[in-house]
Write an enzyme that holds these catalytic residues in place. Structure first.
Site, PDB file in Angstrom:
ATOM      1  N   SER A   1       0.817  -1.221   0.000  1.00  0.00           N
ATOM      2  CA  SER A   1       0.000   0.000   0.000  1.00  0.00           C
ATOM      3  C   SER A   1       0.848   1.268   0.000  1.00  0.00           C
ATOM      4  CB  SER A   1      -0.925  -0.004   1.215  1.00  0.00           C
ATOM      5  OG  SER A   1      -0.166   0.013   2.398  1.00  0.00           O
TER       6      SER A   1
ATOM      7  N   THR B   1      -1.161   3.432   4.829  1.00  0.00           N
ATOM      8  CA  THR B   1      -0.222   4.530   4.629  1.00  0.00           C
ATOM      9  C   THR B   1       0.927   4.461   5.632  1.00  0.00           C
ATOM     10  OG1 THR B   1      -2.101   5.905   4.005  1.00  0.00           O
ATOM     11  CG2 THR B   1      -0.050   7.048   4.553  1.00  0.00           C
TER      12      THR B   1
ATOM     13  N   THR C   1       1.913   6.992   0.297  1.00  0.00           N
ATOM     14  CA  THR C   1       0.929   5.942   0.056  1.00  0.00           C
ATOM     15  C   THR C   1       0.651   5.824  -1.435  1.00  0.00           C
ATOM     16  OG1 THR C   1      -1.298   5.154   0.656  1.00  0.00           O
ATOM     17  CG2 THR C   1      -1.054   7.500   0.228  1.00  0.00           C
TER      18      THR C   1
ATOM     19  N   ARG D   1      -8.365  10.387  -7.814  1.00  0.00           N
ATOM     20  CA  ARG D   1      -8.699  10.466  -6.393  1.00  0.00           C
ATOM     21  C   ARG D   1      -7.457  10.794  -5.574  1.00  0.00           C
ATOM     22  NH1 ARG D   1      -6.927   7.526  -1.506  1.00  0.00           N
ATOM     23  NH2 ARG D   1      -8.649   7.640  -0.012  1.00  0.00           N
TER      24      ARG D   1
ATOM     25  N   THR E   1      -3.608   7.269   9.375  1.00  0.00           N
ATOM     26  CA  THR E   1      -3.654   6.197   8.392  1.00  0.00           C
ATOM     27  C   THR E   1      -5.053   5.615   8.381  1.00  0.00           C
ATOM     28  OG1 THR E   1      -2.667   4.081   7.704  1.00  0.00           O
ATOM     29  CG2 THR E   1      -2.872   4.462  10.062  1.00  0.00           C
ATOM     30  N   GLY E   2      -5.483   5.126   7.227  1.00  0.00           N
ATOM     31  CA  GLY E   2      -6.808   4.522   7.150  1.00  0.00           C
ATOM     32  C   GLY E   2      -7.624   5.053   5.996  1.00  0.00           C
TER      33      GLY E   2
END
Length: 346
Positions: free
Chosen positions: A70, A206, A224, A234, A257-258
């Site tokens: 990722s 990330t 990321t 995006r 992160t997330g």
């Protein structure tokens, strides 16, 4: 370093049981169990590098390692099968930020972000223009696609392009059974929870890092390749100052992160730093940020790390099925080596 370490170890021994963990500088903290990133950043500090150097090299290590698929090249292909990168770096002394988003065909995203600070008066460059800037700065064009990312893309196509991030329906009337083309409905009925399961610890991790030097100077950064199967163009929270990370040498630093589409709406890293400025313990600051987002998106996937200018640190995460603990790395003179730490989600 040796004398400082001995003194700080003595401080740790003398800290009463049950008290907050002893603070020490310098400190490096980063999201997830990305050990090589932590080790690289710590080595930079030990060799006399700056806090910004440590952040750049630490996050850059994850770009090379393709941390969890990722970060860096060869992961998270978008709807067209292309991997694009987002990154930022922030100087907590000057409040300067350099960031790139939707970066294409250049692997070292955080390195390019650092050049935005050093060579321009801008903060954020995006898309094809960011790639052209990178080439002017001496970064080579490279293919970010790998056999792994191609297989992820093919698998997604074979699953009728599911999951996806469209609120609209397919031309055949059923967006859950085909791959577009998508069209706007007259009325869109949609619940945020529908996408909560699409992003998880397995597909959206990330690297976020905060470095605080011996003098209290704070730097932070992120890198990321974004949400897998995202719409082309995006941009998530990672390259946005105050969302992906934030650094202020008068207070501290934080990184998130997330699920960036949700988290960026709350500027969680900025909010956490402001809580710490008011004297809030870093762990509590992180928890308050998570709680704030929970009110609007109770099923969001996300976590945040925080550290203040004394070297105290903490983390928090939102508890959802399959994600009940958050792992992160800490490097400090009080630790013999970069150490993985864990918090229970709230």
């Amino acid at each position: 370093w040796q004398g400082v370490t001995v003194a700080l170890l003595l401080l740790a021994v003398l800290t009463p049981a049950g008290a907050a963990s002893a603070a020490a500088l310098p400190v490096v903290i980063n999201t997830w169990a990305f050990r090589t990133a932590a080790e690289t950043a710590w080595r930079v500090l030990e060799s006399g590098g700056s806090e910004l150097d440590a952040v750049e090299r630490g996050c850059g290590q994850c770009e090379i390692d393709q941390c969890d698929g990722s970060v860096g090249y060869g992961g998270s292909p978008d709807e067209s099968g292309e991997t694009t990168l987002d990154a930022m770096i922030m100087n907590g002394n000057t409040m300067e930020v350099g960031a790139v988003a939707d970066l294409r065909r250049v692997k070292n995203a955080i390195g390019v972000a650092r050049k935005v600070i050093e060579y321009t008066k801008h903060t954020l460059l995006v898309g094809e223009s960011a790639s052209l800037f990178a080439v002017r700065m001496g970064f080579p064009y490279e293919d970010l696609t790998t056999h792994k990312s191609l297989s992820l893309y093919s698998e997604w196509l074979n699953q009728s392009c599911q999951p996806n991030y469209w609120k609209v329906q397919c031309s055949d009337g059923n967006s859950s059974k085909s791959c577009g083309p998508y069209k706007r409905r007259e009325e869109v009925t949609y619940k945020e929870e529908q996408t909560s399961s699409q992003r998880s610890v397995h597909n959206h991790d990330t690297i976020g890092m905060v470095v605080i030097g011996v003098s209290g100077t704070v730097a932070s950064g992120t890198s990321t390749n974004g949400a897998i199967h995202k719409l082309p163009g995006r941009v998530g929270d990672s390259p946005i100052a105050g969302a992906g990370s934030y650094a202020d040498s008068t207070a501290g630093g934080a990184a998130a992160t997330g699920d960036g589409d949700i988290m960026m709406r709350f500027l969680p890293s900025y909010q956490a730093v402001e809580y710490m400025r008011m004297g809030t313990d870093p762990t509590v600051a992180c928890q308050k940020v998570i709680s704030r987002i929970q009110k609007y998106a109770p099923k969001f996937f996300g976590a945040i790390i925080c550290a203040n200018t004394t070297g105290s640190y903490g983390a928090a995460c939102n508890k959802i099925p399959g994600f009940t603990q958050f792992h992160f790395m800490v490097s400090s003179p009080l630790l013999s080596r970069p150490t993985e730490q864990v918090v229970d989600c709230i």
